[in-house]
Design an enzyme around this catalytic site. Structure first.
Site, PDB file in Angstrom:
ATOM      1  CG  ASP A  82      -4.483  -1.081   3.060  1.00 47.91           C
ATOM      2  OD1 ASP A  82      -4.750  -0.762   1.891  1.00 47.91           O
ATOM      3  OD2 ASP A  82      -3.747  -0.095   3.857  1.00 47.91           O
TER       4      ASP A  82
ATOM      5  CG  ASP B  79      -1.690   2.102   6.599  1.00 50.55           C
ATOM      6  OD1 ASP B  79      -1.812   1.960   5.490  1.00 50.55           O
ATOM      7  OD2 ASP B  79      -1.650   3.394   7.116  1.00 50.55           O
TER       8      ASP B  79
ATOM      9  CG  ASP C 174      -1.346   1.261   1.702  1.00 48.15           C
ATOM     10  OD1 ASP C 174      -2.204   1.947   1.017  1.00 48.15           O
ATOM     11  OD2 ASP C 174      -1.285   1.887   2.642  1.00 48.15           O
TER      12      ASP C 174
END
Ligand code: ADP
Ligand code: MG
Length: 293
Positions: A242, A238, A38
């Site tokens: 996600d 995080d 990410d």
């Protein structure tokens, strides 16, 4: 797999800040050939701040900052916090907003005074039929510097733009290089725009960038990578966004400084929030499997 080897591996991980939640995850990690990262809060610090604010000449800049912050005050997105903090730094009083609404992966909208304001990305503006005009070029320039352009529209016309920047963590580039040296492909996945993502790729040389991914689509992207590539896929993230992708990946790895929801969905948690620990976790797994074989 011998339970002893797993216990030794798990213990060794824990001592270096890598919490392994299951024996399966520790085993699956040895064969990781693709690592999906990410962007915001994983590759970058996750503490974005406004680096510039532009508006049309002669416009009331402070009033616009105040209105944009009024709308963003109701959002929990890190970008929203950046705008609210900026209003604080500029010491502008934030008025009340009403009729707040949020578009996932797009931005926010609310009424301030007698006008409707919208703050968000180009995709949101386009989908609402708002032309970017001269602000489009400003947005592209900000994105080419790695910042996220947030357009501010008032009653259907863009009147301002904030460039919001989030620094790449000091070890992210080194971590990506370490993974490459281990024969692992790296992919950046982000809801942010492609231009911004490509600029961040210059600072953190991932093999591939998948940008403009809506929160609901992150999981499907991971599934596609798992089907189309050899080996197993690890996802590192995080955010709340996600969590489904972390659960879907063969190995879900959460950033310790991230949200509880991400940590719950993951198989491993990096307590130091340092991407070098992704490479260390995979090395640990490889070493553990060698002992087992
Ligand atoms: P990610 O967590 O991967 O950055 P998000 O889906 O949370 O992705 O956000 C994607 C994009 O949507 C952001 O880069 C931004 O352009 C826009 N966006 C989301 N929330 C907001 C908000 N509160 N204010 C302005 N823009 C937003
Ligand atoms: Mg994130």
């Amino acid at each position: 797999a011998t339970p002893t080897a797993i216990m030794v591996g798990t213990g060794r991980g824990a001592r270096s800040g890598i919490l392994v939640k299951s024996a399966e995850a520790l085993q699956a990690a040895h064969d990781v050939k693709t690592v999906v990262l990410d962007k915001t809060g994983t590759i970058t610090q996750g503490h974005p701040s406004v680096v510039s604010f532009m508006c049309a000449e002669g416009a009331d800049e402070r009033g616009l900052v105040a209105s944009a912050a009024a709308v963003e005050r109701y959002s929990e997105h890190p970008l929203a916090k950046a705008l609210v903090d900026y209003a604080g730094e500029q010491e502008v009083a934030i008025p009340e907003a009403r009729e707040f609404s949020q578009v996932e992966g797009g931005g926010v909208s609310a009424v301030v005074g007698s006008s409707r304001y919208m703050v968000g990305n180009a995709r949101l503006m386009e989908s609402c039929g708002v032309a970017l005009d001269g602000f489009a070029l400003m947005g592209e320039r900000a994105a080419d510097e790695g910042a996220t352009p947030l357009f501010v529209a008032k009653d259907g016309s863009v009147v301002g733009m904030a460039a919001v920047a989030d620094a790449v963590k000091p070890t992210s580039a080194q971590a990506v290089k370490a993974l490459s040296a281990m024969g692992i492909a790296t992919v950046m996945m982000t809801g942010d725009g492609e231009r911004t993502a490509l600029a961040v790729q210059k600072a953190c040389p991932v093999d591939r960038v998948i940008a403009g991914v809506l929160p609901a689509d992150k999981e499907r992207e991971v599934a596609c990578l798992a089907e189309g590539n050899p080996g197993t896929v690890a996802m590192v993230g995080d955010g709340i966004n996600d969590a489904p992708a972390l659960a879907r990946a063969d190995v879900g790895i959460a950033i310790g400084a991230g949200t509880d929801i991400a940590m719950d969905a993951a198989d491993m948690v990096l307590m130091r929030s340092d991407l070098l620990d992704v490479a260390r976790a995979i090395q640990l797994s490889r070493a553990t499997m060698r002992i087992i074989k």
